[in-house]
Design a protein around this motif. Structure first.
Motif, mmCIF file in Angstrom:
data_model
loop_
_atom_site.group_PDB
_atom_site.id
_atom_site.type_symbol
_atom_site.label_atom_id
_atom_site.label_comp_id
_atom_site.label_asym_id
_atom_site.label_seq_id
_atom_site.Cartn_x
_atom_site.Cartn_y
_atom_site.Cartn_z
ATOM 1 N N MET A 82 -22.674 -43.883 56.786
ATOM 2 C CA MET A 82 -22.198 -44.049 58.172
ATOM 3 C C MET A 82 -23.139 -43.367 59.153
ATOM 4 O O MET A 82 -23.383 -42.161 59.052
ATOM 5 C CB MET A 82 -20.782 -43.466 58.312
ATOM 6 C CG MET A 82 -19.718 -44.387 57.756
ATOM 7 S SD MET A 82 -18.102 -43.622 57.768
ATOM 8 C CE MET A 82 -18.278 -42.437 56.455
ATOM 9 N N LEU A 122 -16.577 -53.903 59.046
ATOM 10 C CA LEU A 122 -15.466 -52.942 59.076
ATOM 11 C C LEU A 122 -14.144 -53.703 59.059
ATOM 12 O O LEU A 122 -13.476 -53.843 60.080
ATOM 13 C CB LEU A 122 -15.542 -52.049 60.313
ATOM 14 C CG LEU A 122 -16.325 -50.757 60.078
ATOM 15 C CD1 LEU A 122 -17.782 -50.949 60.404
ATOM 16 C CD2 LEU A 122 -15.753 -49.624 60.877
ATOM 17 N N PRO A 123 -13.772 -54.198 57.893
ATOM 18 C CA PRO A 123 -12.615 -55.100 57.856
ATOM 19 C C PRO A 123 -11.324 -54.432 58.308
ATOM 20 O O PRO A 123 -11.070 -53.271 58.006
ATOM 21 C CB PRO A 123 -12.534 -55.503 56.388
ATOM 22 C CG PRO A 123 -13.239 -54.424 55.648
ATOM 23 C CD PRO A 123 -14.302 -53.912 56.570
ATOM 24 N N ARG A 128 -12.135 -50.705 53.748
ATOM 25 C CA ARG A 128 -10.748 -50.273 53.976
ATOM 26 C C ARG A 128 -9.960 -50.226 52.665
ATOM 27 O O ARG A 128 -8.929 -50.871 52.525
ATOM 28 C CB ARG A 128 -10.080 -51.183 55.005
ATOM 29 C CG ARG A 128 -9.124 -50.379 55.869
ATOM 30 C CD ARG A 128 -8.450 -51.101 56.960
ATOM 31 N NE ARG A 128 -7.260 -50.336 57.333
ATOM 32 C CZ ARG A 128 -6.167 -50.850 57.839
ATOM 33 N NH1 ARG A 128 -6.092 -52.149 58.065
ATOM 34 N NH2 ARG A 128 -5.145 -50.080 58.133
HETATM 35 C C1 LIG Z 1 -19.134 -44.841 62.260
HETATM 36 C C2 LIG Z 1 -19.641 -45.796 61.214
HETATM 37 C C3 LIG Z 1 -20.997 -45.940 61.025
HETATM 38 C C4 LIG Z 1 -21.489 -46.786 60.025
HETATM 39 N N1 LIG Z 1 -22.823 -46.820 59.762
HETATM 40 C C5 LIG Z 1 -23.279 -47.456 58.650
HETATM 41 C C6 LIG Z 1 -24.603 -47.244 58.174
HETATM 42 O O1 LIG Z 1 -25.350 -46.409 58.709
HETATM 43 N N2 LIG Z 1 -25.007 -47.964 57.090
HETATM 44 C C7 LIG Z 1 -24.184 -48.848 56.458
HETATM 45 O O2 LIG Z 1 -24.607 -49.490 55.492
HETATM 46 N N3 LIG Z 1 -22.898 -49.007 56.860
HETATM 47 C C8 LIG Z 1 -22.420 -48.312 57.900
HETATM 48 N N4 LIG Z 1 -21.090 -48.380 58.237
HETATM 49 C C9 LIG Z 1 -20.191 -49.213 57.412
HETATM 50 C C10 LIG Z 1 -19.571 -48.348 56.288
HETATM 51 O O3 LIG Z 1 -20.530 -47.949 55.361
HETATM 52 C C11 LIG Z 1 -18.468 -49.112 55.550
HETATM 53 O O4 LIG Z 1 -19.032 -50.186 54.880
HETATM 54 C C12 LIG Z 1 -17.386 -49.614 56.477
HETATM 55 O O5 LIG Z 1 -16.997 -48.592 57.337
HETATM 56 C C13 LIG Z 1 -16.177 -50.128 55.706
HETATM 57 O O6 LIG Z 1 -15.592 -49.101 54.961
HETATM 58 P P1 LIG Z 1 -14.247 -48.342 55.433
HETATM 59 O O7 LIG Z 1 -13.262 -49.405 55.737
HETATM 60 O O8 LIG Z 1 -13.866 -47.495 54.272
HETATM 61 O O9 LIG Z 1 -14.595 -47.560 56.648
HETATM 62 C C14 LIG Z 1 -20.590 -47.555 59.243
HETATM 63 C C15 LIG Z 1 -19.226 -47.420 59.464
HETATM 64 C C16 LIG Z 1 -18.740 -46.537 60.417
HETATM 65 C C17 LIG Z 1 -17.268 -46.369 60.575
#
Ligand SMILES: Cc1cc2nc3c(=O)[nH]c(=O)nc-3n(C[C@H](O)[C@H](O)[C@H](O)COP(=O)(O)O)c2cc1C
Ligand code: SF4
Length: 719
Positions: free
Chosen positions: A31, A300-301, A327
């Motif tokens: 992230m 970000l599903p 998620r």
């Molecule tokens: C604040 C934020 C920044 C993110 N930055 C990246 C990143 O630098 N590289 C990446 O591959 N995904 C990035 N993502 C996507 C996350 O790795 C992840 O795939 C996505 O948040 C879905 O997972 P979750 O539902 O558990 O949050 C980011 C997500 C968030 C919330």
């Protein structure tokens, strides 16, 4: 008798990615948090942020995007860079701090390709596989405020990107940059790297027919489109040694993108990536970033575990570990591993909301995990090139200054009275109790939660937060006094060292002509009808006989106490007619619209603004407004409501002579406007000689994020 099966047995079991042995299968998803200074170097703040998650028990941390040619190909100057040997020493410090807690850490390597904002700002060419054939649908623009659009434009320096199709020299150079970056990562103490082959960045641009229209050996067939990625993997392995673990992040598909990546492409790419040396495949998704829906469908599903079936399918294609993401809650992740849908589970936002998620699972304290409420506040910030914030975790991105607050006790234990048991009051009480203070909470109603209780009814993730906060009160033995209005005398009797007032906002009664009819309810009425708090008898008078009976029976059976059971109950009976007009399309009105639509109501929202739900972080706004439109909700903006008649609402769109008058027929009207700061209780305490700390919505409506942050900081300030 058999011993009970260990909880989260699958998620918490060890696993290896190539030569990298992990203590459990919980991965912190990469992230971009924009914590580093404008030189791209790992600093104390980012080290503290990752150290917190390592201490919190995670098996593997995959860092945010680190730009291989920083600042070239970077999206922000506040992201990590890895383009020079000078980056290595600070990395060593960071990785040592993570390793000290038993976690492993991999650096995510990226070239941002068409989204290289820094190149755009600094006037350089933006590298792409080919001039993009698809520029985006741009549907997101209609639900953004002018301020948000300005901030986005500013984040790109107000310039349009100058795309340049990469020639073979460029491809060779970038391949070398990836490999050199991986060597630096290894030298900096990282346990592996993840090559970012997803999310529309350079490598995934090559994978996608929407962005790659080349006619050489890097375009055309999926094998050709995968060539650049595979050459990068091969070169990284070559230079770092076959033993050095390399993961690859891919998109299972690209939503709402004509000619975008489809899953069948990803199967081929994943197989080729493994042949080239990848030790794990991390299955994410993408979608047109200019589309109001795609972001919350792909990357970000909004739907829980949305991509789990696809990671499961990919597991049948490759023989290396597959990391699922999107998620995924721990219990779902455990199940996914158990039934072969993933080998490891990456969690993103949950790791922001609670750095100790993994540790609490290990300790059997899952009920103490602070839940992510899927509000998208965190991820909205990098759109504007701003450091992330979390609505429920005020420590996020301030670990250096704040992470000790909840771990250490105050030098002097104080007697603290908190007036009001909403989110601000409970957060203040929680942190104060953690710090060893003796805390009493006065709550006038029969239940804790305040505005969060109603919010929990209409949006389920809020219920998880309510449950968590309430549980912390009992776990920390906070003296909670329900149905106890806090008079200055009652508070004085406790001889407090500090008084914190968090009594929430007031709702002004509407002066729209006709607003006093029985078909019109406001937020207070609804709250009273549904949760039994506030002026219940006034609200119940508005109900037909059957409604009054239902409300009373519901209360008698205790159904109104639990938002989940109440939400279920409202699927069968609710004191709202079939055709509903909601006046006010802010956060409250829009969440209510979602709730009513789910219960079969035909909803119209009227608001005088040109953009709705501006209090929501824009990705959540995009999602909910798209869903409402898809469900046929009429979202009417720039509308002034003139009068509410018998079964009809009269309104005008536009001003003055230009205004167009119109009407809608309704069975119920909900007024969802008029929240204002309410200093009556604080003033009462001031008048009685107290010097209260006043927090939350009573000082100005700051919603959940404001409440949690002010609660935290008020408790911190106690010492
Ligand atoms: C604040 C934020 C920044 C993110 N930055 C990246 C990143 O630098 N590289 C990446 O591959 N995904 C990035 N993502 C996507 C996350 O790795 C992840 O795939 C996505 O948040 C879905 O997972 P979750 O539902 O558990 O949050 C980011 C997500 C968030 C919330
Ligand atoms: S800001 Fe919202 S979506 Fe992001 S981690 Fe915190 S609670 Fe979750």
């Amino acid at each position: 008798m058999n011993a009970p099966a260990p909880v989260y047995r699958h998620l918490l079991s060890p696993v290896s990615i190539g030569t990298m042995d992990l203590r459990n299968r919980i991965v912190m998803a990469p992230m971009g948090v924009e914590i580093v200074d404008s030189d791209g170097r790992a600093n104390d703040a980012i080290a503290a942020y990752y150290e917190e998650r390592a201490r919190g028990g995670v098996g593997l941390i995959i860092t945010e995007v680190a730009a291989i040619a920083y600042p070239l190909g970077a999206n922000s100057i506040h992201q990590l860079g890895v383009s020079d040997d000078a980056f290595v020493a600070p990395f060593r410090e960071l990785t040592a701090r993570v390793h000290a807690h038993g976690a492993k850490i991999a650096l995510q390597l990226v070239h941002h390709g068409k989204i290289s904002r820094v190149d755009t700002i600094e006037g350089r060419d933006v590298l792409v596989p080919s001039e993009p054939a698809f520029r985006g649908s741009m549907t997101m623009a209609s639900d953004l405020t002018v301020d948000e659009m300005m901030k986005m434009a500013k984040a790109s320096g107000g310039r349009a990107p100058a795309y340049r199709s990469m020639d073979h020299d460029d491809i060779a150079r970038v391949t070398d940059e990836f490999a050199s970056a991986a060597v630096r990562a290894r030298d900096g103490g990282f346990d592996g790297v993840e090559i970012h082959g997803a999310h529309g960045y350079l490598l995934s641009g090559f994978l996608s027919k929407a962005y790659n229209t080349r006619d050489d050996e890097y375009g055309g067939s999926v094998e050709n489109r995968s060539r650049f990625l595979c050459e990068v993997i091969t070169e990284v392995k070559e230079r770092c040694g076959a033993e050095f673990p390399v993961m690859v992040r891919l998109d299972a598909l690209e939503y709402r993108t004509p000619d975008g990546i489809v899953f069948e492409d990803t199967e081929v790419t994943a197989r080729l990536a493994v042949e080239a040396g990848a030790d794990a495949i991390h299955v994410s998704a993408y979608g047109d970033m200019t589309d109001a829906s795609a972001f919350t469908e792909g990357t970000l599903p909004h739907t829980e575990a949305k991509h789990s079936a696809l990671s499961g399918r990919l597991k049948t294609v490759v023989d290396v570990p597959v990391i699922g993401v999107g998620r995924i809650r721990p219990e779902v992740g455990d199940d996914m591993i158990a039934c072969g849908k993933a080998d490891l589970i990456a969690m993103g936002r949950q790791m922001l909301a609670d750095a100790e998620t993994a540790k609490k699972l290990v300790e059997g304290r899952e009920a103490d995990i602070r839940p992510c409420i899927n509000c998208y506040t965190c991820v909205a910030r990098p759109f504007f090139d701003e450091r992330v914030r979390c609505a429920v975790n005020p420590v996020l991105a301030n670990e250096l200054e704040l992470s000790e607050v909840e771990r250490s006790t105050a030098a002097v234990s104080k007697r603290v009275v908190v007036v009001g048991g909403g989110p601000a009051g409970m957060e203040a009480a929680r942190v104060a109790a953690l710090r060893g203070h003796d805390v009493t909470v006065f709550e006038a109603s029969a239940q804790l939660g305040g505005a969060l209780r109603f919010a929990a009814l209409v949006y389920e993730p809020n219920h998880r937060l309510l449950t968590w906060l309430t549980r912390q009160m009992s776990e920390l033995e906070v003296d909670v006094r329900l149905e106890t209005p806090a008079t200055p005398d009652a508070v004085r009797a406790l001889s407090p060292d500090a008084v914190i007032v968090a009594t929430g906002a007031a709702r002004q009664r509407s002066n729209i002509p006709g607003a006093t009819q029985n078909l019109v309810v406001d937020g207070d009425d609804l709250r009273a009808m549904l949760t039994g708090s506030g002026d219940v008898s006034a609200a119940l008078k508005k109900l037909p006989f059957v409604g009054r009976v239902a409300a009373k029976v519901g209360r008698w059976l205790g159904l109104l106490k639990d938002p989940d059971r109440l939400a279920k109950l409202t699927e069968y009976y609710m004191p709202i007619g079939k055709r509903v007009a909601i006046i006010g399309g802010g956060l409250v009105g829009i969440e209510l619209a979602e709730f009513l639509v789910d219960r079969g109501r035909s909803v119209t929202v009227l608001d005088d603004n040109d953009v709705l739900a501006t209090e929501m972080a824009h990705p959540r706004r995009w999602r909910v407004l798209t869903d409402l439109r898809d469900h046929g909700v009429d979202l009417i903006t720039e509308a002034t409501v003139n009068e509410i008649g018998a079964g009809v609402v009269h309104y005008t769109i536009g001003d003055g002579d230009e205004g167009v008058a119109s009407t809608i027929e309704v069975d119920s009207v909900v007024i969802a406007i008029g929240l204002v700061a309410d200093e009556r209780v604080p003033n009462q305490f001031r008048a009685a000689g107290f010097d209260p700390v006043v927090i939350g919505d009573c000082t100005g409506v700051g919603y959940l994020e404001g409440a949690m942050s002010e609660g935290f900081h008020a408790a911190r300030a106690l010492g």
